[in-house]
Design a protein around this motif. Structure first.
Motif, mmCIF file in Angstrom:
data_model
loop_
_atom_site.group_PDB
_atom_site.id
_atom_site.type_symbol
_atom_site.label_atom_id
_atom_site.label_comp_id
_atom_site.label_asym_id
_atom_site.label_seq_id
_atom_site.Cartn_x
_atom_site.Cartn_y
_atom_site.Cartn_z
ATOM 1 N N ASP A 50 -45.694 100.086 51.512
ATOM 2 C CA ASP A 50 -45.953 101.508 51.644
ATOM 3 C C ASP A 50 -47.434 101.682 51.950
ATOM 4 O O ASP A 50 -48.270 100.927 51.474
ATOM 5 N N GLU A 51 -47.730 102.676 52.764
ATOM 6 C CA GLU A 51 -49.112 102.914 53.161
ATOM 7 C C GLU A 51 -49.521 104.303 52.700
ATOM 8 O O GLU A 51 -48.738 105.243 52.733
ATOM 9 N N SER A 52 -50.753 104.389 52.271
ATOM 10 C CA SER A 52 -51.292 105.650 51.805
ATOM 11 C C SER A 52 -52.752 105.730 52.221
ATOM 12 O O SER A 52 -53.346 104.739 52.610
ATOM 13 N N THR A 53 -53.320 106.908 52.139
ATOM 14 C CA THR A 53 -54.731 107.085 52.452
ATOM 15 C C THR A 53 -55.454 107.491 51.176
ATOM 16 O O THR A 53 -55.022 108.403 50.476
ATOM 17 N N ASP A 54 -56.557 106.788 50.862
ATOM 18 C CA ASP A 54 -57.289 107.126 49.654
ATOM 19 C C ASP A 54 -58.214 108.321 49.908
ATOM 20 O O ASP A 54 -58.258 108.860 51.009
ATOM 21 N N ILE A 55 -58.956 108.733 48.890
ATOM 22 C CA ILE A 55 -59.764 109.950 49.007
ATOM 23 C C ILE A 55 -60.906 109.817 49.997
ATOM 24 O O ILE A 55 -61.427 110.807 50.485
ATOM 25 N N SER A 56 -61.272 108.568 50.345
ATOM 26 C CA SER A 56 -62.340 108.390 51.331
ATOM 27 C C SER A 56 -61.800 108.365 52.759
ATOM 28 O O SER A 56 -62.557 108.222 53.702
ATOM 29 N N GLY A 57 -60.473 108.488 52.903
ATOM 30 C CA GLY A 57 -59.874 108.492 54.234
ATOM 31 C C GLY A 57 -59.471 107.114 54.723
ATOM 32 O O GLY A 57 -58.984 106.977 55.843
ATOM 33 N N LYS A 58 -59.645 106.075 53.915
ATOM 34 C CA LYS A 58 -59.273 104.723 54.311
ATOM 35 C C LYS A 58 -57.800 104.478 54.006
ATOM 36 O O LYS A 58 -57.295 104.891 52.963
ATOM 37 N N ALA A 59 -57.150 103.775 54.932
ATOM 38 C CA ALA A 59 -55.746 103.428 54.730
ATOM 39 C C ALA A 59 -55.636 102.315 53.698
ATOM 40 O O ALA A 59 -56.427 101.381 53.692
ATOM 41 N N GLN A 60 -54.676 102.435 52.820
ATOM 42 C CA GLN A 60 -54.409 101.423 51.806
ATOM 43 C C GLN A 60 -52.956 100.990 51.951
ATOM 44 O O GLN A 60 -52.070 101.820 52.122
ATOM 45 N N LEU A 61 -52.718 99.698 51.900
ATOM 46 C CA LEU A 61 -51.384 99.157 52.028
ATOM 47 C C LEU A 61 -50.969 98.580 50.686
ATOM 48 O O LEU A 61 -51.666 97.753 50.117
ATOM 49 N N MET A 62 -49.827 99.058 50.166
ATOM 50 C CA MET A 62 -49.291 98.527 48.927
ATOM 51 C C MET A 62 -48.100 97.661 49.273
ATOM 52 O O MET A 62 -47.312 98.015 50.146
ATOM 53 N N ALA A 63 -47.984 96.543 48.601
ATOM 54 C CA ALA A 63 -46.848 95.664 48.827
ATOM 55 C C ALA A 63 -46.183 95.367 47.493
ATOM 56 O O ALA A 63 -46.842 94.995 46.531
ATOM 57 N N PHE A 64 -44.873 95.570 47.457
ATOM 58 C CA PHE A 64 -44.071 95.211 46.300
ATOM 59 C C PHE A 64 -43.207 94.042 46.753
ATOM 60 O O PHE A 64 -42.498 94.144 47.744
ATOM 61 N N ILE A 65 -43.304 92.929 46.059
ATOM 62 C CA ILE A 65 -42.637 91.717 46.520
ATOM 63 C C ILE A 65 -41.547 91.315 45.547
ATOM 64 O O ILE A 65 -41.778 91.184 44.345
ATOM 65 N N ARG A 66 -40.348 91.149 46.109
ATOM 66 C CA ARG A 66 -39.268 90.458 45.416
ATOM 67 C C ARG A 66 -39.043 89.198 46.221
ATOM 68 O O ARG A 66 -39.229 89.180 47.420
ATOM 69 N N PHE A 67 -38.651 88.111 45.623
ATOM 70 C CA PHE A 67 -38.870 86.801 46.212
ATOM 71 C C PHE A 67 -37.841 86.329 47.244
ATOM 72 O O PHE A 67 -36.661 86.293 46.990
ATOM 73 N N ILE A 68 -38.352 85.944 48.454
ATOM 74 C CA ILE A 68 -37.668 85.146 49.482
ATOM 75 C C ILE A 68 -38.772 84.350 50.153
ATOM 76 O O ILE A 68 -39.907 84.790 50.193
ATOM 77 N N LEU A 69 -38.500 83.161 50.663
ATOM 78 C CA LEU A 69 -39.567 82.320 51.195
ATOM 79 C C LEU A 69 -39.221 81.779 52.569
ATOM 80 O O LEU A 69 -38.153 81.255 52.769
ATOM 81 N N CYS A 70 -40.170 81.901 53.480
ATOM 82 C CA CYS A 70 -39.987 81.440 54.854
ATOM 83 C C CYS A 70 -40.322 79.962 54.994
ATOM 84 O O CYS A 70 -39.927 79.338 55.978
ATOM 85 N N GLU A 71 -41.027 79.399 54.034
ATOM 86 C CA GLU A 71 -41.446 78.002 54.137
ATOM 87 C C GLU A 71 -40.238 77.078 54.243
ATOM 88 O O GLU A 71 -40.237 76.125 55.025
ATOM 89 N N SER A 72 -39.197 77.368 53.471
ATOM 90 C CA SER A 72 -38.020 76.516 53.497
ATOM 91 C C SER A 72 -37.311 76.575 54.843
ATOM 92 O O SER A 72 -36.501 75.716 55.164
ATOM 93 N N MET A 73 -37.623 77.590 55.654
ATOM 94 C CA MET A 73 -37.028 77.726 56.985
ATOM 95 C C MET A 73 -37.949 77.161 58.058
ATOM 96 O O MET A 73 -37.729 77.366 59.235
ATOM 97 N N GLU A 74 -39.024 76.479 57.636
ATOM 98 C CA GLU A 74 -40.013 75.889 58.539
ATOM 99 C C GLU A 74 -40.633 76.921 59.473
ATOM 100 O O GLU A 74 -40.845 76.693 60.655
ATOM 101 N N SER A 75 -40.941 78.079 58.933
ATOM 102 C CA SER A 75 -41.556 79.157 59.695
ATOM 103 C C SER A 75 -43.043 78.891 59.876
ATOM 104 O O SER A 75 -43.657 78.175 59.096
ATOM 105 N N ASP A 76 -43.633 79.487 60.921
ATOM 106 C CA ASP A 76 -45.071 79.388 61.135
ATOM 107 C C ASP A 76 -45.835 80.213 60.108
ATOM 108 O O ASP A 76 -47.009 79.989 59.883
ATOM 109 N N HIS A 77 -45.193 81.214 59.498
ATOM 110 C CA HIS A 77 -45.844 82.106 58.540
ATOM 111 C C HIS A 77 -45.107 82.040 57.214
ATOM 112 O O HIS A 77 -43.903 81.880 57.168
#
Length: 185
Positions: A50-77
């Motif tokens: 989710d993205e929000s803007t703080d009082i100074s006008g800067k964008a802030q990105l919040m991330a809530f993570i529940r677990f899945i992993l790309c490493e086991s799929m040999e992903s570049d990321h």
């Protein structure tokens, strides 16, 4: 409360802007490493952003993570995007990373029987997603090229006018269902 001697010791701690900045960066990197280790220890994770803007006008990105992993799929990321800069600049990076992880995300969405897996299995939809990610990448490059000491209004205006012309060409290609157009800027 602590006494004069304690106060003298606390005053000795360097608090220059660079020291504080360096400490904040170190703390941030440590937290990120800890989060990545927790994610790696799980078998799967899902990411809610989710993205929000703080009082100074800067964008802030919040991330809530529940677990899945790309490493086991040999992903570049191994992660999507964790940081944010300028709001639309970040969206371009998130789009690019999402596009690059589309196969891993398709596997996850299919395992979780999510309706959005239909989109990721649609080759035409994915080509439009890739096209959009490319356009945002070029917007990012345009934005960065208009910044800096040697830039002025005339140079920036010329760059934007040239880019608008390229957008018209890309739009015509999309309307003609020609998604093989070159993205060279």
């Amino acid at each position: 409360m602590l006494g004069v001697e304690s106060e003298k010791e606390i005053i000795k701690i360097p608090l220059s802007d660079s020291t504080i900045s360096r400490r904040i960066i170190n703390i941030s990197e440590d937290i990120e490493e800890q989060v990545i280790e927790v994610i790696k220890s799980g078998e799967l994770f899902a990411l809610q952003v989710d993205e929000s803007t703080d009082i100074s006008g800067k964008a802030q990105l919040m991330a809530f993570i529940r677990f899945i992993l790309c490493e086991s799929m040999e992903s570049d990321h191994y992660t999507l995007i964790i940081h944010t800069e300028v709001r639309w600049l970040s969206k371009g990076r998130v789009l690019s990373r999402f596009y690059e992880l589309r196969e891993e995300l398709l596997v996850y969405f299919t395992m979780e029987q999510m309706e959005c897996s239909d989109y990721l299995s649609d080759e035409f939809w994915c080509s439009k997603l890739g096209y959009l990610a490319d356009i945002f990448e070029h917007l990012n490059q345009l934005n960065l090229s208009t910044q800096g000491e040697n830039q002025n209004l005339l140079i920036s205006t010329d760059k934007m006018a040239a880019f608008k012309g390229k957008l018209l060409i890309w739009k015509r290609s999309i309307n003609d269902n020609n998604l093989d157009v070159s993205f060279n800027c």
